[in-house]
Scaffold this motif. Structure first.
Motif, short mmCIF file in Angstrom:
data_model
loop_
_atom_site.label_atom_id
_atom_site.label_comp_id
_atom_site.label_asym_id
_atom_site.label_seq_id
_atom_site.Cartn_x
_atom_site.Cartn_y
_atom_site.Cartn_z
N THR A 254 1.52 9.84 12.27
CA THR A 254 0.49 9.22 13.10
C THR A 254 0.85 7.74 13.32
N HIS A 255 -0.05 7.00 13.99
CA HIS A 255 0.21 5.59 14.31
C HIS A 255 -0.53 4.64 13.37
N ILE A 256 -0.83 5.09 12.18
CA ILE A 256 -1.55 4.27 11.21
C ILE A 256 -0.70 3.06 10.81
N THR A 257 -1.33 1.88 10.77
CA THR A 257 -0.62 0.66 10.40
C THR A 257 -1.01 0.16 9.01
N THR A 258 -2.23 0.51 8.56
CA THR A 258 -2.73 0.03 7.27
C THR A 258 -3.43 1.16 6.53
N VAL A 259 -3.18 1.25 5.24
CA VAL A 259 -3.88 2.21 4.39
C VAL A 259 -4.86 1.43 3.53
N SER A 260 -6.14 1.73 3.70
CA SER A 260 -7.19 0.98 3.01
C SER A 260 -8.06 1.92 2.19
N GLY A 261 -8.59 1.42 1.09
CA GLY A 261 -9.44 2.22 0.23
C GLY A 261 -10.74 2.65 0.90
N LYS A 262 -11.21 1.89 1.89
CA LYS A 262 -12.47 2.25 2.55
C LYS A 262 -12.34 3.53 3.37
N HIS A 263 -11.10 3.92 3.70
CA HIS A 263 -10.87 5.15 4.44
C HIS A 263 -10.50 6.32 3.54
N LEU A 264 -10.42 6.08 2.24
CA LEU A 264 -10.01 7.14 1.31
C LEU A 264 -11.00 7.25 0.15
N PRO A 265 -12.23 7.67 0.44
CA PRO A 265 -13.24 7.77 -0.63
C PRO A 265 -13.34 9.17 -1.23
N TYR A 266 -12.26 9.94 -1.16
CA TYR A 266 -12.34 11.38 -1.43
C TYR A 266 -12.07 11.72 -2.89
N GLN A 267 -13.12 12.03 -3.62
CA GLN A 267 -13.00 12.36 -5.03
C GLN A 267 -12.31 13.70 -5.25
N SER A 268 -12.34 14.60 -4.25
CA SER A 268 -11.78 15.94 -4.41
C SER A 268 -10.35 16.06 -3.90
N LEU A 269 -9.83 15.04 -3.24
CA LEU A 269 -8.52 15.13 -2.61
C LEU A 269 -7.41 15.28 -3.65
N LYS A 270 -6.57 16.32 -3.47
CA LYS A 270 -5.48 16.58 -4.41
C LYS A 270 -4.11 16.25 -3.81
N VAL A 271 -3.96 16.43 -2.50
CA VAL A 271 -2.67 16.18 -1.85
C VAL A 271 -2.91 15.27 -0.65
N LEU A 272 -2.19 14.14 -0.60
CA LEU A 272 -2.27 13.21 0.52
C LEU A 272 -0.86 12.98 1.04
N LYS A 273 -0.64 13.31 2.32
CA LYS A 273 0.67 13.15 2.94
C LYS A 273 0.60 12.07 4.02
N LEU A 274 1.38 11.02 3.81
CA LEU A 274 1.46 9.90 4.74
C LEU A 274 2.92 9.62 5.07
N ASN A 275 3.66 10.66 5.38
CA ASN A 275 5.09 10.53 5.69
C ASN A 275 5.29 10.14 7.16
N ARG A 276 6.46 9.60 7.44
CA ARG A 276 6.89 9.32 8.82
C ARG A 276 5.90 8.42 9.57
N LEU A 277 5.32 7.47 8.89
CA LEU A 277 4.41 6.52 9.54
C LEU A 277 5.24 5.32 10.00
N LYS A 278 5.76 5.41 11.21
CA LYS A 278 6.70 4.39 11.70
C LYS A 278 6.05 3.03 11.90
N ARG A 279 4.72 3.00 11.98
CA ARG A 279 4.02 1.72 12.20
C ARG A 279 3.33 1.21 10.94
#
Length: 471
Positions: A254-279
């Motif tokens: 995707t075109h995500i430029t910043t990873v912030s905690g306010k967008h990741l409030p997921y207590q149940s999340l087991k797998v997070l894939k943020l590969n190939r983020l060129k930006r």
């Protein structure tokens, strides 16, 4: 023989093969050929007993076989043929036994209504990698009330008929990857309220590469069973807020430029894939702090990402509870990592740090304590300084970095000296307390022969005592 005659002969042979194929009573055979499918019993996932399967791949079929050609087949693989249309008026295929149907990699462009109406027990339908332009109407999937998996990826769909998915009441997995559905899917504030009638019991949803640029908050909230969500290769510029019960989230490409905690409030999340983020350029402090169930984190192939902050997971220590099992940080622009990550990596079974442009200063040598968990650590090499370029970090020694190792040795000697002094002072304190301190019992003088308080006998002369009393 002329060229035209040869072509006519070849065409005649082709027609005879096709006629023989469809005029034969059955297509099943014990061995595969151009005219016969290989039929056998084999195991299928989530089925207790072997199923009767027919492998009809790569037979250059241009039409869907008649049901009389494949009696009692439960698993039918027609992939990699030349089938171009599925029309109930031309082929009224009927089978109450058929449960698995693979039509991927054909030439299907049109899907007409009621083709599957006589296959009521079909559970898995794969129509991926075709040329489907549109689904005729809401009755395309009528009769598939027991379907659990539908794959429509890599087609040419840009619109979907109203209520087209409503008959699929038991659908659990829907794959719409790489169609042109972005505009259609962004027409409503809720995915499960779209007019297409997506079942709310879907647990696995794949929307990779459909052209979604922005999603409103709560777009997937009504999916009460949604555990797996993939939105990779869409032009999203920030992490969308999705259902709180999601366990697998893929936002790669995707075109995500910043990873912030306010967008990741997921207590149940087991797998997070943020590969190939060129930006991607920044991961903020505490970005992953709320992911209390996270088991896998993928951050590979993001060249603009130059650092991973030491507080990305919060304050790390030996007492930090870790659920993470696998961490991929390869082929990024990260040049160094703070030594506080030692507390995290020691508890992670698999860490991939390959092919990053490591700056081999003294601060990076803590990685040498992680031989056990580092994946292919021979590929973790220095880029700078120049004299250490391509050197394996795990093999660096005092010959390569004398200042670092000497300083470490001096620090160790200093610590040992301080520790020795503290131990000596502690011993002296204990001796003092035992022999001279307030806990030492005082010496008391007892009564006895050598005591100043021993008894003394006095002899009194009565005559002298009487004279003394008179005077």
């Amino acid at each position: 023989m002329s060229t035209i005659s040869v072509r006519i002969l070849i065409f005649a042979l082709f027609l005879s093969e096709q006629f023989q194929l469809f005029s034969s009573e059955e297509l099943c055979s014990f061995s595969k050929s151009k005219l016969k499918c290989m039929c056998r019993y084999q195991a299928q996932p989530n089925t207790p007993f072997p199923v009767h399967s027919a492998d009809c791949t790569r037979m250059s079929l241009t039409e869907f076989p008649k049901d009389t050609h494949l009696p009692s087949v439960e698993d039918l693989d027609l992939s990699r043929n030349l089938i171009s249309t599925l029309d109930h008026d031309h082929n009224n295929f009927e089978s109450v036994l058929l449960r698995f149907l693979n039509l991927s990699f054909n030439k299907i462009a049109y899907l007409f209504q009621d083709f599957f109406i006589n296959t009521p027990n079909l559970s898995v339908l794969d129509l991926s990698h075709n040329e489907i332009v549109y689904l005729s109407n809401a009755n395309v999937f009528r009769g598939l009330g027991n379907l659990t998996v539908l794959k429509l990826s890599f087609n040419k769909l840009s619109t979907l008929p109203e209520d087209v998915f409503r008959p699929l009441k038991n659908l659990e997995e829907l794959d719409l990857r790489f169609n042109y559905l972005g505009v259609t899917l962004m027409q409503h504030s809720s995915f499960f309220q779209l007019s297409m009638g997506f079942p709310r019991n879907i647990s696995k949803l794949n929307l990779d590469g459909v052209g979604i640029s922005k999603l409103p908050n709560g777009y997937f909230d009504e999916g009460s069973h949604l555990k797996y969500l993939s939105l990779s290769d869409n032009p999203l510029t920030e992490i969308p807020l999705v259902s709180s019960i999601v366990e697998h989230l893929d936002l790669s490409g995707t075109h995500i430029t910043t990873v912030s905690g306010k967008h990741l409030p997921y207590q149940s999340l087991k797998v997070l894939k943020l590969n190939r983020l060129k930006r991607l350029e920044e991961i903020e402090h505490y970005a992953f702090l709320n992911l209390k169930s996270l088991e896998e984190l993928h951050l590979s192939d993001s060249k603009r990402l130059r650092s991973l902050p030491n507080l990305a997971f919060g304050i790390l220590s030996n007492d930090t509870e870790v659920t993470l099992k696998r961490m991929h940080i390869s082929r990024t622009g990260i040049r160094t990592l703070n030594s506080t990550y030692l507390h995290l990596f020691k508890k992670v079974k698999f860490v991939d740090l390959q092919h990053n442009p490591w700056d081999c200063k003294c601060e990076i040598l803590w990685l040498q304590q992680l031989n056990g968990s580092l994946h292919r650590y021979d590929n973790i090499r220095c880029l700078t300084p120049r004299n250490l370029r391509t050197k394996k970090i795990m093999s660096l020694s005092d010959k390569d970095m004398p200042d670092c190792f000497n300083s470490y040795a001096n620090v160790q000697k200093t610590l040992i000296g301080i520790f020795s002094i503290l131990v000596a002072l502690l011993c002296l304190l204990i001796l003092y307390l035992l022999y001279l301190g307030p806990f030492h019992p005082p010496k008391t003088r007892g009564v006895g022969p050598g005591s100043p308080y021993q008894s003394i006998s006095l002899e009194i002369d009565p005559c002298k005592a009487e004279d003394a009393s008179r005077n």
